[in-house]
Write a protein that holds these residues in place. Structure first.
Motif, PDB file in Angstrom:
ATOM      1  N   MET A 104       0.671  -1.179  -0.050  1.00  0.00           N
ATOM      2  CA  MET A 104       0.072  -0.041   0.070  1.00  0.00           C
ATOM      3  C   MET A 104       0.830   1.212   0.134  1.00  0.00           C
ATOM      4  O   MET A 104       0.816   2.188  -0.745  1.00  0.00           O
ATOM      5  CB  MET A 104      -0.940  -0.129   1.163  1.00  0.00           C
ATOM      6  N   CYS A 105       1.976   1.247   0.632  1.00  0.00           N
ATOM      7  CA  CYS A 105       2.934   2.414   0.880  1.00  0.00           C
ATOM      8  C   CYS A 105       3.374   2.737  -0.610  1.00  0.00           C
ATOM      9  O   CYS A 105       3.531   3.843  -1.214  1.00  0.00           O
ATOM     10  CB  CYS A 105       3.798   2.325   1.935  1.00  0.00           C
ATOM     11  N   ASN A 106       3.822   1.628  -1.011  1.00  0.00           N
ATOM     12  CA  ASN A 106       4.387   1.543  -2.340  1.00  0.00           C
ATOM     13  C   ASN A 106       3.754   2.303  -3.679  1.00  0.00           C
ATOM     14  O   ASN A 106       3.966   3.054  -4.670  1.00  0.00           O
ATOM     15  CB  ASN A 106       5.090   0.393  -2.832  1.00  0.00           C
ATOM     16  N   THR A 110      -3.954   4.663   1.027  1.00  0.00           N
ATOM     17  CA  THR A 110      -3.893   4.753   2.238  1.00  0.00           C
ATOM     18  C   THR A 110      -5.013   4.518   3.137  1.00  0.00           C
ATOM     19  O   THR A 110      -5.302   4.808   4.424  1.00  0.00           O
ATOM     20  CB  THR A 110      -3.481   6.256   2.461  1.00  0.00           C
ATOM     21  N   ASP A 111      -6.263   3.888   2.549  1.00  0.00           N
ATOM     22  CA  ASP A 111      -7.548   3.649   3.034  1.00  0.00           C
ATOM     23  C   ASP A 111      -7.523   2.131   3.344  1.00  0.00           C
ATOM     24  O   ASP A 111      -7.283   1.381   2.408  1.00  0.00           O
ATOM     25  CB  ASP A 111      -8.751   3.909   2.120  1.00  0.00           C
ATOM     26  N   PHE A 112      -7.449   1.769   4.768  1.00  0.00           N
ATOM     27  CA  PHE A 112      -7.339   0.456   5.122  1.00  0.00           C
ATOM     28  C   PHE A 112      -8.584   0.144   6.099  1.00  0.00           C
ATOM     29  O   PHE A 112      -8.498   0.644   7.271  1.00  0.00           O
ATOM     30  CB  PHE A 112      -5.883   0.352   5.704  1.00  0.00           C
ATOM     31  N   PHE A 161      -2.135   7.234   6.710  1.00  0.00           N
ATOM     32  CA  PHE A 161      -3.370   6.150   6.489  1.00  0.00           C
ATOM     33  C   PHE A 161      -4.658   6.793   7.246  1.00  0.00           C
ATOM     34  O   PHE A 161      -4.754   7.456   8.366  1.00  0.00           O
ATOM     35  CB  PHE A 161      -3.144   4.813   7.258  1.00  0.00           C
ATOM     36  N   THR A 162      -5.806   6.288   6.777  1.00  0.00           N
ATOM     37  CA  THR A 162      -7.035   6.067   7.313  1.00  0.00           C
ATOM     38  C   THR A 162      -7.212   4.785   7.740  1.00  0.00           C
ATOM     39  O   THR A 162      -7.392   3.889   6.762  1.00  0.00           O
ATOM     40  CB  THR A 162      -8.228   7.023   6.485  1.00  0.00           C
ATOM     41  N   MET A 228      -7.464   6.978  12.995  1.00  0.00           N
ATOM     42  CA  MET A 228      -7.588   5.432  13.633  1.00  0.00           C
ATOM     43  C   MET A 228      -9.083   5.186  14.096  1.00  0.00           C
ATOM     44  O   MET A 228      -9.501   6.114  15.138  1.00  0.00           O
ATOM     45  CB  MET A 228      -6.757   5.106  14.631  1.00  0.00           C
ATOM     46  N   ASN A 229      -9.976   4.594  13.375  1.00  0.00           N
ATOM     47  CA  ASN A 229     -11.401   4.393  13.482  1.00  0.00           C
ATOM     48  C   ASN A 229     -11.538   3.074  14.184  1.00  0.00           C
ATOM     49  O   ASN A 229     -11.777   1.834  13.320  1.00  0.00           O
ATOM     50  CB  ASN A 229     -11.998   4.825  12.690  1.00  0.00           C
ATOM     51  N   THR A 230     -11.726   2.825  15.484  1.00  0.00           N
ATOM     52  CA  THR A 230     -11.710   1.223  16.117  1.00  0.00           C
ATOM     53  C   THR A 230     -13.299   1.314  16.690  1.00  0.00           C
ATOM     54  O   THR A 230     -13.566   2.148  17.490  1.00  0.00           O
ATOM     55  CB  THR A 230     -10.736   1.156  17.143  1.00  0.00           C
TER      56      THR A 230
END
Length: 308
Positions: A104-106, A110-112, A161-162, A228-230
């Protein structure tokens, strides 16, 4: 319709196939990556692009996870809680997540969205909120999920990232295997007179139907936008193992006698009582359509139709 492209790891598995079907229904372009160790290629909807790959291979996503992918749902994992190879399981789960994050970084994706587990909490007070601490998992599976959460938090807070991090209750429904409801259906199909129950039958947990689970995941991804959405995903109610046995027997029209293996849990690493707080999820505007008992009964009907 939407032009969004989503990559789903573990998309040939139980929850994954339901999620893929929902995303396709919403008009998304879906890529499924799975090694089929826990799933079946035949269950992946034809409209999805399927790539068979082992995510522990650093080159597994070359040419697959590219910059035209908008987001990733990571469901792939070694899921057995009572494994006889705990260190291999921990290494495999964390390596898959690291491989995915590096790809993903490469690709500058960034949405995970990540499927964690209630097992990260260990034997915590109930109902357990997302900010409960200290988290002390009692299984290697739970430990691997907690380690992955740490990696995702790092990428959320330090690499833009999100992340949507879902801690699941017990998810049930059609296609489920290797869990208490299909286990009871299979046992009673083979022997309608007697049902062997692991533990003492008093284990009590929250059960959520897979349709509610997938709907909750999609709702959170669309409406939560912190780094960071937990969120806990579950129901406000619980169901005991004895109650599950009674529901399955009732749906099969049977009255078996019960035999117990003894002890307060079914296996090493099993958390005998679990109920997650879902207040944070409710505050975001989502509630499950089925209670725990209702989810068990609907799942029992679906699995009886599949397995008998």
């Amino acid at each position: 319709m939407t032009d969004r492209r989503t990559l789903v790891t573990g998309g040939a598995g139980f929850i994954g196939t339901h999620l893929v079907a929902r995303l396709l229904e919403d008009g998304e372009d879906v890529i499924v990556v799975d090694d089929c160790s826990n799933g079946s290629r035949e269950r992946v909807p034809d409209a999805a692009r399927f790539v068979e790959a082992d995510l522990t291979d650093p080159d597994a996503l070359e040419g697959v996870l590219t910059s035209d992918v908008d987001r990733v749902f990571h469901l792939a994992a070694s899921k057995l809680v009572d494994t006889d190879r705990p260190y291999d399981q921990f290494e495999r789960n964390t390596r898959m997540t690291l491989t995915l994050l590096e790809a993903m970084c490469n690709a500058d994706v960034t949405d995970f969205a990540y499927t964690s587990s209630s097992t990260v909490y260990g034997e915590a007070p109930r109902p357990t909120p997302e900010d409960y601490a200290p988290m002390e998992p009692i299984s290697t599976y739970g430990a691997s999920k907690l380690a992955d959460e740490g990696l995702l938090a790092t990428h959320a807070h330090s690499h833009d990232f999100t992340v949507w991090n879902f801690r699941f209750a017990n998810i049930v429904g059609p296609g489920l295997r290797g869990a208490v409801i299909p286990d009871f259906v299979e046992k009673l199909h083979e022997n309608p007179e007697t049902l062997t129950i692991l533990g003492d039958g008093r284990q009590e947990k929250s059960y959520m139907h897979v349709d509610d689970c997938v709907d909750a995941m999609c709702h959170v991804v669309e409406h939560a936008d912190d780094a960071m959405n937990t969120y806990n995903l579950g129901t406000r109610t619980t169901t005991s193992v004895d109650r599950i046995a009674a529901i399955v027997a009732d749906e099969m029209g049977l009255e078996p006698t019960y035999e117990y293996t003894g002890g307060d849990r079914g296996w090493t690493g099993d958390v005998p009582k679990m109920r997650l707080s879902v207040e944070k999820l409710a505050a975001l505007g989502w509630e499950p359509t089925l209670s725990s008992d209702e989810a068990v009964r609907r799942s029992a009907r679906e699995l009886i139709a599949e397995l008998t």
